[in-house]
Design a protein around this motif. Structure first.
Motif, PDB file in Angstrom:
ATOM      1  N   UNK A  54      -0.442 -22.347 -47.839  1.00 51.12           N
ATOM      2  CA  UNK A  54       0.384 -21.255 -48.010  1.00 51.12           C
ATOM      3  C   UNK A  54      -0.249 -20.352 -48.967  1.00 51.12           C
ATOM      4  N   UNK A  96       2.146 -32.878 -45.854  1.00 52.65           N
ATOM      5  CA  UNK A  96       3.470 -33.057 -45.326  1.00 52.65           C
ATOM      6  C   UNK A  96       3.453 -34.824 -45.079  1.00 52.65           C
ATOM      7  N   UNK A  99       9.405 -38.989 -43.912  1.00 53.73           N
ATOM      8  CA  UNK A  99      10.183 -40.297 -44.473  1.00 53.73           C
ATOM      9  C   UNK A  99      10.949 -40.979 -43.748  1.00 53.73           C
ATOM     10  N   UNK A 128      13.462 -37.580 -42.772  1.00 55.66           N
ATOM     11  CA  UNK A 128      13.160 -36.677 -44.050  1.00 55.66           C
ATOM     12  C   UNK A 128      11.755 -36.027 -43.959  1.00 55.66           C
ATOM     13  N   UNK A 129      11.373 -34.832 -44.591  1.00 57.11           N
ATOM     14  CA  UNK A 129      10.498 -34.354 -44.372  1.00 57.11           C
ATOM     15  C   UNK A 129       9.986 -33.815 -45.708  1.00 57.11           C
ATOM     16  N   UNK A 130       8.787 -34.233 -46.390  1.00 57.07           N
ATOM     17  CA  UNK A 130       8.648 -33.802 -47.632  1.00 57.07           C
ATOM     18  C   UNK A 130       7.251 -33.050 -47.950  1.00 57.07           C
ATOM     19  N   UNK A 131       7.252 -31.867 -48.516  1.00 58.75           N
ATOM     20  CA  UNK A 131       5.819 -31.384 -48.719  1.00 58.75           C
ATOM     21  C   UNK A 131       5.567 -31.367 -50.196  1.00 58.75           C
ATOM     22  N   UNK A 181      15.446 -26.635 -47.771  1.00 60.71           N
ATOM     23  CA  UNK A 181      14.688 -27.305 -48.976  1.00 60.71           C
ATOM     24  C   UNK A 181      14.861 -26.501 -50.246  1.00 60.71           C
ATOM     25  N   UNK A 219      13.048 -25.819 -54.105  1.00 59.46           N
ATOM     26  CA  UNK A 219      11.849 -26.108 -54.854  1.00 59.46           C
ATOM     27  C   UNK A 219      12.114 -25.385 -55.955  1.00 59.46           C
ATOM     28  N   UNK A 223       8.954 -29.921 -54.922  1.00 65.48           N
ATOM     29  CA  UNK A 223       9.872 -30.228 -54.181  1.00 65.48           C
ATOM     30  C   UNK A 223      11.141 -31.005 -54.820  1.00 65.48           C
ATOM     31  N   UNK A 251      15.990 -32.263 -49.492  1.00 66.75           N
ATOM     32  CA  UNK A 251      15.887 -31.575 -48.390  1.00 66.75           C
ATOM     33  C   UNK A 251      17.316 -31.736 -47.801  1.00 66.75           C
ATOM     34  N   UNK A 279      18.432 -35.431 -46.457  1.00 65.05           N
ATOM     35  CA  UNK A 279      17.201 -36.132 -45.806  1.00 65.05           C
ATOM     36  C   UNK A 279      16.427 -36.691 -46.712  1.00 65.05           C
ATOM     37  N   UNK A 280      15.992 -35.792 -47.673  1.00 62.14           N
ATOM     38  CA  UNK A 280      14.944 -36.407 -48.554  1.00 62.14           C
ATOM     39  C   UNK A 280      14.959 -35.769 -49.955  1.00 62.14           C
ATOM     40  N   UNK A 281      14.395 -36.605 -51.007  1.00 64.64           N
ATOM     41  CA  UNK A 281      14.588 -36.332 -52.334  1.00 64.64           C
ATOM     42  C   UNK A 281      13.485 -36.302 -53.036  1.00 64.64           C
ATOM     43  N   UNK A 282      13.042 -35.399 -53.936  1.00 61.32           N
ATOM     44  CA  UNK A 282      11.725 -35.430 -54.695  1.00 61.32           C
ATOM     45  C   UNK A 282      12.289 -35.519 -56.095  1.00 61.32           C
ATOM     46  N   UNK A 303      13.362 -24.550 -42.078  1.00 61.48           N
ATOM     47  CA  UNK A 303      12.434 -24.978 -40.929  1.00 61.48           C
ATOM     48  C   UNK A 303      13.259 -25.292 -39.753  1.00 61.48           C
ATOM     49  N   UNK A 310       9.175 -28.712 -37.650  1.00 65.01           N
ATOM     50  CA  UNK A 310       9.180 -28.638 -39.094  1.00 65.01           C
ATOM     51  C   UNK A 310       7.618 -28.356 -39.728  1.00 65.01           C
ATOM     52  N   UNK A 348       7.477 -23.939 -43.058  1.00 62.21           N
ATOM     53  CA  UNK A 348       8.759 -23.753 -43.731  1.00 62.21           C
ATOM     54  C   UNK A 348       8.593 -22.262 -44.081  1.00 62.21           C
TER      55      UNK A 348
END
Lengths: 113, 114
Positions: free
Chosen positions: A35, A91, A94, A98-101, B33, B35, B45, B48, B55-58, B94, B100, B103
């Motif tokens: 990015x 990337x 999960x 889930x999709x984590x960057x 998402x 950030x 992050x 999400x 769906x996802x946790x940071x 996304x 995906x 983004x």
């Protein structure tokens, strides 16, 4: 855990070629993204590699070696407007879809005349 | 223009307060998402959502929460604000194209906690 390493700063002259390296350590690796972010602006997508090899998009190319946990972004024919921060991001897919960057700390590219 | 909108653009508030940041994803994108970007932590992050479901946790603090509504817009709620919460908060979406793999980021909300 995950970690990404990239140089903090790179300086190059207009018209030159520059390579920004990224090494990563992570479990569940799915792909490597790049990015670009100008000061105060939003990150914008440049490229994505899921498989080994080179992806070319205009003046920008990105490379991935999964076995070496390494990638790079290559910028050709540098222009002043390319001065920005460049982030590599891992990337991970999960469980549960889930999709984590996870982003690196960024490389500040300065293009000089 | 990424097609992702965020409001407000700037927010100045005091410690201990609660704020809500709003995000509208690109038309057709189901994933949203959040950030946080601060000078010392980089781009982190937070969370999400996909079609209304988490769906996802940071690295999201317990003082922070988010949700995605049936019209797919999302809100990030920050409570008991501390000075260290001052940062740029980005929303991204996304899914409509390129899966995906890409983004699309909104312009961000700059939060200043005094």
């Amino acid at each position: 855990g995950q970690s990404l390493e990239q140089p903090s700063e790179v300086t190059a002259v207009e018209g030159a070629i520059v390579q920004i390296n990224c090494t990563y350590q992570t479990s569940g690796f799915y792909g490597l993204s790049w990015y670009q972010q100008h000061d105060g602006g939003a990150p914008t997508f440049l490229s994505y590699n899921a498989l080994d090899g080179l992806e070319e998009t205009g003046r920008f190319s990105s490379f991935l070696s999964r076995s070496d946990s390494y990638g790079y972004l290559l910028l050709q024919e540098l222009q002043m407007k390319d001065s920005a921060s460049y982030f590599c991001a891992v990337r991970r897919e999960l469980t549960g879809g889930g999709n984590k960057l996870t982003f690196g700390t960024g490389t500040q590219l300065k293009v000089e005349l | 223009d990424s097609g992702v909108t965020q409001t407000p653009k700037h927010l100045i508030t005091a410690t201990g307060q609660r704020v809500t940041l709003r995000c509208s994803p690109r038309s057709g994108d189901l994933s949203v998402y959040w950030y946080q970007q601060s000078l010392d932590q980089g781009l982190q992050f937070l969370i999400q959502y996909y079609n209304g479901e988490e769906r996802a946790k940071g690295n999201i603090l317990e003082r922070f929460s988010a949700q995605q509504f049936p019209d797919l817009h999302s809100e990030l709620n920050l409570s008991s604000l501390e000075l260290g919460d001052s940062a740029l908060y980005f929303c991204a979406s996304s899914g409509r194209d390129r899966g995906h793999n890409e983004q699309f980021f909104g312009p961000g909300t700059r939060l200043t906690v005094l």
